[in-house]
Design a protein around this motif. Structure first.
Motif, PDB file in Angstrom:
ATOM      1  N   VAL A   1      -6.448  10.646 -25.437  1.00 20.45           N
ATOM      2  CA  VAL A   1      -4.937  10.974 -25.147  1.00 20.45           C
ATOM      3  C   VAL A   1      -4.853  12.370 -25.461  1.00 20.45           C
ATOM      4  N   LEU A   2      -4.595  13.101 -24.257  1.00 17.41           N
ATOM      5  CA  LEU A   2      -4.734  14.636 -24.446  1.00 17.41           C
ATOM      6  C   LEU A   2      -2.866  14.761 -24.338  1.00 17.41           C
ATOM      7  N   GLN A   3      -2.864  16.312 -24.760  1.00 17.96           N
ATOM      8  CA  GLN A   3      -1.493  16.673 -24.788  1.00 17.96           C
ATOM      9  C   GLN A   3      -0.801  16.876 -23.332  1.00 17.96           C
ATOM     10  N   ASP A   4      -1.692  17.187 -22.507  1.00 20.57           N
ATOM     11  CA  ASP A   4      -1.135  17.387 -21.059  1.00 20.57           C
ATOM     12  C   ASP A   4      -1.545  16.093 -20.336  1.00 20.57           C
ATOM     13  N   THR A   5      -0.339  15.450 -20.069  1.00 22.05           N
ATOM     14  CA  THR A   5      -0.507  14.006 -19.435  1.00 22.05           C
ATOM     15  C   THR A   5      -1.034  13.956 -18.112  1.00 22.05           C
ATOM     16  N   VAL A   6      -2.027  13.278 -17.639  1.00 23.67           N
ATOM     17  CA  VAL A   6      -2.182  13.302 -16.228  1.00 23.67           C
ATOM     18  C   VAL A   6      -1.834  11.971 -15.664  1.00 23.67           C
ATOM     19  N   LEU A   7      -1.058  11.700 -14.728  1.00 20.77           N
ATOM     20  CA  LEU A   7      -0.725  10.484 -14.017  1.00 20.77           C
ATOM     21  C   LEU A   7      -1.167  10.877 -12.676  1.00 20.77           C
ATOM     22  N   PHE A   8      -1.256   9.619 -11.857  1.00 17.52           N
ATOM     23  CA  PHE A   8      -1.559   9.663 -10.492  1.00 17.52           C
ATOM     24  C   PHE A   8      -0.301   9.199  -9.528  1.00 17.52           C
ATOM     25  N   SER A   9      -0.413   9.676  -8.557  1.00 16.23           N
ATOM     26  CA  SER A   9       0.693   9.216  -7.545  1.00 16.23           C
ATOM     27  C   SER A   9       0.518   7.714  -7.282  1.00 16.23           C
ATOM     28  N   ASP A  10       0.611   6.883  -7.986  1.00 14.66           N
ATOM     29  CA  ASP A  10       0.634   5.564  -7.528  1.00 14.66           C
ATOM     30  C   ASP A  10       1.386   4.763  -8.454  1.00 14.66           C
ATOM     31  N   THR A  11       1.125   3.307  -8.497  1.00 18.39           N
ATOM     32  CA  THR A  11       1.972   2.599  -9.270  1.00 18.39           C
ATOM     33  C   THR A  11       1.822   2.658 -10.666  1.00 18.39           C
ATOM     34  N   VAL A  12       2.564   2.054 -11.539  1.00 16.06           N
ATOM     35  CA  VAL A  12       2.509   2.138 -13.089  1.00 16.06           C
ATOM     36  C   VAL A  12       1.536   1.416 -13.396  1.00 16.06           C
ATOM     37  N   HIS A  13       1.167   0.264 -12.771  1.00 16.33           N
ATOM     38  CA  HIS A  13       0.312  -0.404 -12.798  1.00 16.33           C
ATOM     39  C   HIS A  13      -0.997  -0.039 -12.709  1.00 16.33           C
TER      40      HIS A  13
ATOM     41  N   ASP B   1      -5.386  14.254 -29.063  1.00 16.96           N
ATOM     42  CA  ASP B   1      -5.070  15.515 -28.954  1.00 16.96           C
ATOM     43  C   ASP B   1      -3.565  16.069 -28.602  1.00 16.96           C
ATOM     44  N   GLU B   2      -2.950  16.368 -29.823  1.00 18.11           N
ATOM     45  CA  GLU B   2      -1.495  16.557 -29.388  1.00 18.11           C
ATOM     46  C   GLU B   2      -0.888  15.430 -28.984  1.00 18.11           C
ATOM     47  N   ALA B   3      -1.023  14.145 -29.256  1.00 19.12           N
ATOM     48  CA  ALA B   3      -0.700  12.899 -28.574  1.00 19.12           C
ATOM     49  C   ALA B   3       0.707  12.619 -28.512  1.00 19.12           C
ATOM     50  N   THR B   4       1.361  13.349 -29.627  1.00 16.55           N
ATOM     51  CA  THR B   4       2.896  13.073 -29.666  1.00 16.55           C
ATOM     52  C   THR B   4       3.733  14.462 -29.688  1.00 16.55           C
ATOM     53  N   SER B   5       3.130  15.268 -29.251  1.00 11.24           N
ATOM     54  CA  SER B   5       3.546  16.663 -29.069  1.00 11.24           C
ATOM     55  C   SER B   5       4.874  16.654 -28.216  1.00 11.24           C
ATOM     56  N   ASN B   6       5.049  15.770 -27.163  1.00  7.42           N
ATOM     57  CA  ASN B   6       5.929  15.815 -26.270  1.00  7.42           C
ATOM     58  C   ASN B   6       7.136  14.875 -26.284  1.00  7.42           C
ATOM     59  N   VAL B   7       7.326  14.207 -27.497  1.00  2.76           N
ATOM     60  CA  VAL B   7       8.330  13.250 -27.577  1.00  2.76           C
ATOM     61  C   VAL B   7       9.244  13.492 -28.831  1.00  2.76           C
ATOM     62  N   ASP B   8      10.394  12.932 -28.754  1.00  2.76           N
ATOM     63  CA  ASP B   8      11.325  13.195 -29.562  1.00  2.76           C
ATOM     64  C   ASP B   8      11.088  12.500 -30.999  1.00  2.76           C
ATOM     65  N   THR B   9      11.586  12.608 -31.974  1.00  6.41           N
ATOM     66  CA  THR B   9      11.408  11.867 -33.249  1.00  6.41           C
ATOM     67  C   THR B   9      11.515  10.669 -33.350  1.00  6.41           C
ATOM     68  N   ARG B  10      12.361  10.016 -32.666  1.00  5.39           N
ATOM     69  CA  ARG B  10      12.532   8.520 -32.368  1.00  5.39           C
ATOM     70  C   ARG B  10      11.460   8.004 -31.717  1.00  5.39           C
ATOM     71  N   THR B  11      11.053   8.517 -30.672  1.00  2.00           N
ATOM     72  CA  THR B  11       9.872   8.079 -29.746  1.00  2.00           C
ATOM     73  C   THR B  11       8.560   8.158 -30.790  1.00  2.00           C
ATOM     74  N   GLU B  12       8.587   9.228 -31.531  1.00  2.00           N
ATOM     75  CA  GLU B  12       7.401   9.577 -32.423  1.00  2.00           C
ATOM     76  C   GLU B  12       7.217   8.431 -33.333  1.00  2.00           C
ATOM     77  N   ALA B  13       8.170   7.897 -33.873  1.00  2.00           N
ATOM     78  CA  ALA B  13       8.291   6.910 -34.853  1.00  2.00           C
ATOM     79  C   ALA B  13       7.787   5.537 -34.100  1.00  2.00           C
ATOM     80  N   LYS B  14       7.974   5.340 -33.025  1.00  2.29           N
ATOM     81  CA  LYS B  14       7.606   4.189 -32.120  1.00  2.29           C
ATOM     82  C   LYS B  14       6.054   4.424 -32.071  1.00  2.29           C
TER      83      LYS B  14
END
Length: 600
Positions: A438-450, A520-533
């Motif tokens: 899991v990288l700091q810079d998230t890579v997603l594709f222009s497709d469904t969440v599934h 690799d910095e997997a939680t760097s882009n989330v807030d404290t509450r999301t980080e706890a989850k």
């Protein structure tokens, strides 16, 4: 975007004479190599050759029949006129049909060749080492796949047949003209000399204007792309007026240069027509004189008027094709340069199904640039099932360790072992199949969440995907999307928050169920509450796995079994959080900075 489109349209359209031409360094070698892609199209090439030859013969023959028809009328030989007219009609019809099939065959030939060339290039890009991708502009690689390939396709579809037809037309027309009248043929050639000299003169003047226009167009294109990308910053600092002014200045300069370039370029047609008309005058005047002398017939004069046009047209076309062919060869050379790059190593043993997953770095040295070592005599052993955290300032080499473990880059010296065996002995697919990352810079594709979640595991069931999303605490927000798991992420997930994108990346890693986990910095882009989850999800995911964690936040690594503190490629401290916090050193300083409010 409009400027970019105009730029692309400019570079894709046929070049004018005098426009700046990009040339290949090794033209002959590039040309011969490009010819190898024609081998599989031998039958289509033979058919194209036949069609072009038949079309040229018909085009050259039509004026002969016209000449005979005029002479038949002049001599009152009306009995032979129907046969001659039918022959002329048949030649014209055959010419039209052959031109039609020439276009279709050329298009199919070009698309077939470019399809294989693009396939080879795309396959090659997928096997290139990450070091090559990092060193080269992504836009440049895309340009080779699109613009360079399009230039080659354009030359094959429009220029190949035209070049062959032009040469045949020149030869055939010259033979027929000489058979009719050698003196009149030589007089007609005077216009050819005038055409060549005029073309050379105009090309010299056009060159500097087209080059300047190309530079301004590139500057304008870059300006638009940069400002669109940085639109938030522009608005935040209220720089709209200044940006508009800069754009107008460049656009005005481009307009002035474009007007001059197009004015000179557009003068080519009228000048060529004037020279062509001069050819008609020469043929008419001298042809009439020769006819009065009885050297030629009136029909020959009419044929010469047509042949003089046919004779000059291929010369102009071939001159214009020169620039297109040079540009195509330059594009082919750029493509072949990528194809000749060294791919990632193939082969190697499969990682055993049952291993303890102990990772060990022994005297590892590595540098991205020679003589500038990033990792220096690095030694570290990660026991099976342990959580190891890497911390340190930016540039200390933390992410580089991950790149070396994944073999995105190859080490300069030393060894990286998996259960005592050098990882270079394993195949890349087998080694990387062990690891979830899991990288700091998230890579997603222009497709469904599934699709984005299932990317980590082919043929994953819906239940598995939903279970992984729940484990990453992503299921809740996914179900609030318009179509849930079938929601299409436009712009590679740009409509999602950074935290949501990161949760999807973590869900993807959960689905992979890896034996070795890298965060690799997997939680760097989330807030404290999301980080706890996420921390809760990570605790379950990391259970009984060998884990390597890179982080700046102390809160994400304080539960690690061992914390490694790095500086300039070296390990300067290691131990548990409790042990390191008691010692003077960089880790304690980092802790105090984050939790005691010290200035950083």
């Amino acid at each position: 975007m409009a400027a970019r489109k105009k730029a692309e349209d400019y570079f894709r359209r046929p070049r004018r004479i005098g426009a700046p031409v990009e040339k290949a360094v090794h033209r002959r070698a590039t040309f011969l190599r490009l010819l190898t892609y024609f081998h599989a199209e031998r039958m289509r090439l033979l058919l194209l050759t036949f069609v072009v030859t038949a079309g040229v013969i018909a085009g050259v023959a039509a004026p002969i029949f016209q000449s005979q028809a005029i002479d038949a009328i002049a001599e009152a030989a009306y009995a032979s006129l129907p046969r001659i007219l039918l022959s002329m009609l048949a030649a014209c019809a055959l010419y039209a049909v052959m031109v039609f099939f020439q276009g279709r065959l050329s298009a199919r030939l070009s698309q077939s060749i470019i399809r294989r060339l693009r396939r080879d290039l795309f396959d090659k890009i997928n096997t290139l080492p990450l070091s090559y991708i990092d060193r080269h502009s992504h836009g440049d690689l895309m340009s080779r796949m699109t613009n360079d390939a399009d230039n080659i396709a354009s030359v094959i579809s429009t220029s190949l047949g035209a070049l062959f037809a032009g040469v045949l037309t020149l030869v055939g027309t010259a033979i027929v003209m000489l058979s009719f009248s050698v003196p009149l043929t030589l007089l007609t050639c005077l216009t050819v000399v005038a055409t060549v000299l005029t073309t050379k003169l105009i090309a010299k003047k056009m060159g500097k204007y087209f080059l300047n226009r190309q530079e301004l167009l590139g500057r304008l294109n870059g300006m638009v792309e940069e400002k669109v990308t940085a639109v938030r910053t522009v608005k935040a600092y209220a720089r709209e007026e200044r940006i508009i002014k800069e754009f107008e200045q460049t656009a005005d300069a481009l307009t002035k240069t474009g007007i001059r370039a197009e004015s000179i370029g557009n003068s080519m047609g009228p000048l060529m027509n004037m020279i062509s008309n001069c050819s008609f005058v020469i043929v008419s005047v001298f042809g009439a004189y020769f006819a009065l002398k009885g050297w030629i017939t009136v029909g020959v004069i009419s044929a010469f008027i047509i042949y003089s046009k046919q004779f000059t047209r291929p010369i102009n076309e071939i001159a214009q094709l020169y620039g297109q062919i040079e540009t195509a060869l330059a594009g082919a050379e750029r493509i072949f340069a990528v194809l000749d790059e060294k791919s990632e190593p193939e082969g190697g043993a499969e990682v055993p199904v049952r291993t303890r997953d102990v990772i060990e770095f022994r005297h590892v040295n590595f540098s991205y640039v020679p003589e500038k070592r990033v990792i220096d005599d690095f030694n570290l052993k990660i026991e099976a099932g342990k959580k190891i955290a890497l911390v340190g300032a930016t540039g200390s080499g933390k992410t580089t360790i991950v790149n070396l473990l994944m073999r995105f880059y190859e080490i300069d010296s030393g060894e990286i072992l998996l259960d005592g065996r050098d990882i270079r002995e394993y195949s890349l697919s087998s080694l990387r199949g062990l690891v979830g990352i899991v990288l700091q810079d998230t890579v997603l594709f222009s497709d469904t969440v599934h699709y984005n979640l299932a990317y980590a595991k082919q043929n994953a069931s819906t239940e598995e995907i939903e279970r992984a999303a729940k484990l990453a605490n992503a299921d809740e927000f996914i179900r609030h999307l318009p179509k849930g798991y079938e929601t299409v992420l436009t712009g590679a997930g740009s409509s999602l928050s950074e935290g949501q994108r990161q949760l999807l990346a973590i869900g993807r890693a959960c689905l992979a169920n890896p034996r070795i986990l890298i965060l690799d910095e997997a939680t760097s882009n989330v807030d404290t509450r999301t980080e706890a989850k996420i921390q809760d999800a990570m605790t379950r995911l990391m259970h009984d796995r060998t884990c390597l964690i890179i982080a700046h936040r102390i809160s994400t690594i304080r539960d690690a079994d061992t914390i490694i503190v790095m500086e300039q490629g070296h390990i300067v401290q290691q131990g548990s959080h409790a042990e390191l916090i008691k010692k003077e050193g960089p880790y304690r300083d980092l802790y105090l900075t984050q939790f005691a409010g010290q200035a950083s």
